[in-house]
Scaffold this motif. Structure first.
Motif, mmCIF file in Angstrom:
data_model
loop_
_atom_site.group_PDB
_atom_site.id
_atom_site.type_symbol
_atom_site.label_atom_id
_atom_site.label_comp_id
_atom_site.label_asym_id
_atom_site.label_seq_id
_atom_site.Cartn_x
_atom_site.Cartn_y
_atom_site.Cartn_z
ATOM 1 N N ASP A 78 0.838 -1.194 0.000
ATOM 2 C CA ASP A 78 0.000 0.000 0.000
ATOM 3 C C ASP A 78 0.877 1.250 0.000
ATOM 4 O OD1 ASP A 78 -2.022 1.809 0.193
ATOM 5 O OD2 ASP A 78 -2.707 1.185 2.181
ATOM 6 N N PRO A 79 0.854 2.031 -1.062
ATOM 7 C CA PRO A 79 1.726 3.215 -1.124
ATOM 8 C C PRO A 79 1.350 4.291 -0.106
ATOM 9 C CG PRO A 79 0.459 2.963 -3.166
ATOM 10 C CD PRO A 79 0.140 1.813 -2.294
ATOM 11 N N LEU A 80 0.081 4.375 0.298
ATOM 12 C CA LEU A 80 -0.317 5.386 1.278
ATOM 13 C C LEU A 80 0.289 5.087 2.647
ATOM 14 C CD1 LEU A 80 -4.066 5.831 0.262
ATOM 15 C CD2 LEU A 80 -2.117 7.291 -0.328
ATOM 16 N N ILE A 81 0.304 3.822 3.023
ATOM 17 C CA ILE A 81 0.928 3.442 4.302
ATOM 18 C C ILE A 81 2.415 3.723 4.233
ATOM 19 C CG2 ILE A 81 1.488 1.499 5.813
ATOM 20 C CD1 ILE A 81 -1.219 0.320 5.146
ATOM 21 N N ARG A 82 3.015 3.407 3.115
ATOM 22 C CA ARG A 82 4.446 3.615 2.953
ATOM 23 C C ARG A 82 4.793 5.106 3.048
ATOM 24 N NH1 ARG A 82 6.313 1.714 -2.468
ATOM 25 N NH2 ARG A 82 4.764 0.154 -2.037
ATOM 26 N N GLU A 83 3.973 5.969 2.468
ATOM 27 C CA GLU A 83 4.236 7.415 2.531
ATOM 28 C C GLU A 83 4.164 7.932 3.957
ATOM 29 O OE1 GLU A 83 1.797 9.760 -0.045
ATOM 30 O OE2 GLU A 83 2.439 8.676 -1.833
ATOM 31 N N GLY A 88 9.918 11.724 4.575
ATOM 32 C CA GLY A 88 11.151 12.469 4.828
ATOM 33 C C GLY A 88 12.396 11.603 4.948
ATOM 34 N N MET A 89 12.343 10.346 4.565
ATOM 35 C CA MET A 89 13.506 9.460 4.662
ATOM 36 C C MET A 89 14.150 9.296 3.293
ATOM 37 S SD MET A 89 11.946 6.369 6.937
ATOM 38 C CE MET A 89 13.066 5.886 8.196
ATOM 39 N N LYS A 90 15.453 9.075 3.308
ATOM 40 C CA LYS A 90 16.163 8.759 2.071
ATOM 41 C C LYS A 90 15.909 7.292 1.721
ATOM 42 C CE LYS A 90 19.870 12.000 2.999
ATOM 43 N NZ LYS A 90 21.298 12.147 3.226
ATOM 44 N N THR A 91 16.278 6.925 0.523
ATOM 45 C CA THR A 91 16.035 5.557 0.062
ATOM 46 C C THR A 91 16.767 4.532 0.922
ATOM 47 O OG1 THR A 91 15.808 6.404 -2.183
ATOM 48 C CG2 THR A 91 16.127 4.044 -1.942
ATOM 49 N N THR A 92 18.010 4.819 1.271
ATOM 50 C CA THR A 92 18.756 3.868 2.107
ATOM 51 C C THR A 92 18.150 3.765 3.508
ATOM 52 O OG1 THR A 92 20.328 5.592 2.710
ATOM 53 C CG2 THR A 92 20.933 4.152 0.877
ATOM 54 N N GLN A 93 17.648 4.889 4.027
ATOM 55 C CA GLN A 93 17.002 4.858 5.335
ATOM 56 C C GLN A 93 15.697 4.057 5.277
ATOM 57 O OE1 GLN A 93 16.714 9.082 5.916
ATOM 58 N NE2 GLN A 93 18.420 9.089 7.385
ATOM 59 N N LYS A 94 14.961 4.234 4.174
ATOM 60 C CA LYS A 94 13.715 3.478 4.004
ATOM 61 C C LYS A 94 14.010 1.979 3.935
ATOM 62 C CE LYS A 94 11.200 7.045 1.459
ATOM 63 N NZ LYS A 94 10.580 7.383 0.178
ATOM 64 N N SER A 96 16.645 0.421 5.089
ATOM 65 C CA SER A 96 17.141 -0.018 6.391
ATOM 66 C C SER A 96 15.984 -0.218 7.369
ATOM 67 C CB SER A 96 18.128 1.002 6.936
ATOM 68 O OG SER A 96 18.543 0.658 8.228
ATOM 69 N N ALA A 97 15.054 0.731 7.399
ATOM 70 C CA ALA A 97 13.902 0.616 8.292
ATOM 71 C C ALA A 97 13.048 -0.596 7.917
ATOM 72 C CB ALA A 97 13.066 1.883 8.246
ATOM 73 N N MET A 98 12.882 -0.813 6.620
ATOM 74 C CA MET A 98 12.077 -1.941 6.158
ATOM 75 C C MET A 98 12.733 -3.267 6.557
ATOM 76 S SD MET A 98 10.759 -2.801 2.321
ATOM 77 C CE MET A 98 12.334 -3.335 1.689
ATOM 78 N N PHE A 99 14.037 -3.387 6.365
ATOM 79 C CA PHE A 99 14.720 -4.630 6.725
ATOM 80 C C PHE A 99 14.733 -4.859 8.234
ATOM 81 C CE2 PHE A 99 16.936 -4.350 2.485
ATOM 82 C CZ PHE A 99 16.285 -5.454 1.962
ATOM 83 N N LYS A 100 14.879 -3.790 9.016
ATOM 84 C CA LYS A 100 14.832 -3.948 10.472
ATOM 85 C C LYS A 100 13.457 -4.420 10.921
ATOM 86 C CE LYS A 100 18.401 -0.647 11.740
ATOM 87 N NZ LYS A 100 18.698 0.669 12.323
ATOM 88 N N GLU A 101 12.407 -3.845 10.341
ATOM 89 C CA GLU A 101 11.055 -4.253 10.691
ATOM 90 C C GLU A 101 10.803 -5.713 10.290
ATOM 91 O OE1 GLU A 101 6.495 -3.070 9.512
ATOM 92 O OE2 GLU A 101 8.054 -1.541 9.333
ATOM 93 N N MET A 102 11.269 -6.079 9.110
ATOM 94 C CA MET A 102 11.117 -7.464 8.668
ATOM 95 C C MET A 102 11.887 -8.408 9.588
ATOM 96 S SD MET A 102 11.367 -6.967 4.544
ATOM 97 C CE MET A 102 11.641 -8.662 4.183
ATOM 98 N N GLY A 103 13.082 -8.018 9.988
ATOM 99 C CA GLY A 103 13.882 -8.848 10.885
ATOM 100 C C GLY A 103 13.213 -9.029 12.235
#
Length: 186
Positions: A78-83, A88-94, A96-103
């Motif tokens: 869902d792109p709305l949830i992602r936004e 305000g995050m950079k691609t690498t931060q996004k 990183s946050a996604m992989f941490k949440e998945m982990g």
């Protein structure tokens, strides 16, 4: 066949001088004896309840982590949830946050599956060892005990309900997927 395999019989061969299997020479007897001892030790270890429980817990951890990994891939569709969550995050931060949440999700789900596998396999092995039989009653009773233990923090009604539900699930799985040979009559 050596008499030591049958209690009360006189051995046919002097211990340490039993006939070697084909392909072994007398010079290799020490290596063969060491191999036999190691094999016996490994078999005893693999048949222990602790080993079975740890193996089931590790398998549960892996399967739970895999299921969480598969289901976490749907969380970012869902792109709305992602936004909202990554504004305000950079691609690498996004990433990183996604992989941490998945982990975190993989660890939590895997830990839950592992706990259930460890608990159920350990209880079933202890019951099977005590009864000296391998039948459906082992899985049903261990399902009841494990379900009750898993629901212990929710009160006595939930303990009984969880035990009955897990016992029913164990019985269904046992009947549907496990084929046992009929018991031999004495």
């Amino acid at each position: 066949m050596n008499g030591s395999n049958f209690p009360g019989l006189v051995p046919l061969h002097i211990p340490g001088k039993e006939p070697l299997p084909p392909g072994f020479t007398e010079e290799e007897r020490d290596a063969y004896d060491k191999m036999q001892k190691t094999e016996k030790f490994m078999t005893m270890g693999a048949e222990s309840c602790a080993f079975k429980a740890v193996l089931a817990g590790g398998g549960g951890l892996a399967i739970g982590a895999f299921f969480s990994l598969m289901s976490s891939s749907f969380a970012y569709e869902d792109p709305l949830i992602r936004e909202r969550t990554q504004a305000g995050m950079k691609t690498t931060q996004k990433a990183s946050a996604m992989f941490k949440e998945m982990g975190r999700g993989m660890w939590n789900t895997g830990k839950g599956f592992g706990k259930v596998g460890l608990l159920y396999a350990g209880i079933e092995c202890v019951i099977e060892s005590y009864r000296a039989k391998n039948d459906i009653y082992n899985s049903v009773s261990s399902g009841f005990v494990a379900g009750g233990i898993l629901a212990r923090n929710s009160g006595p009604r939930a303990v009984v309900g969880g035990g009955l539900a897990f016992a029913a699930f164990s019985a269904i799985i046992d009947l549907a997927f496990i084929r046992r040979e009929p018991a031999e009559e004495d």
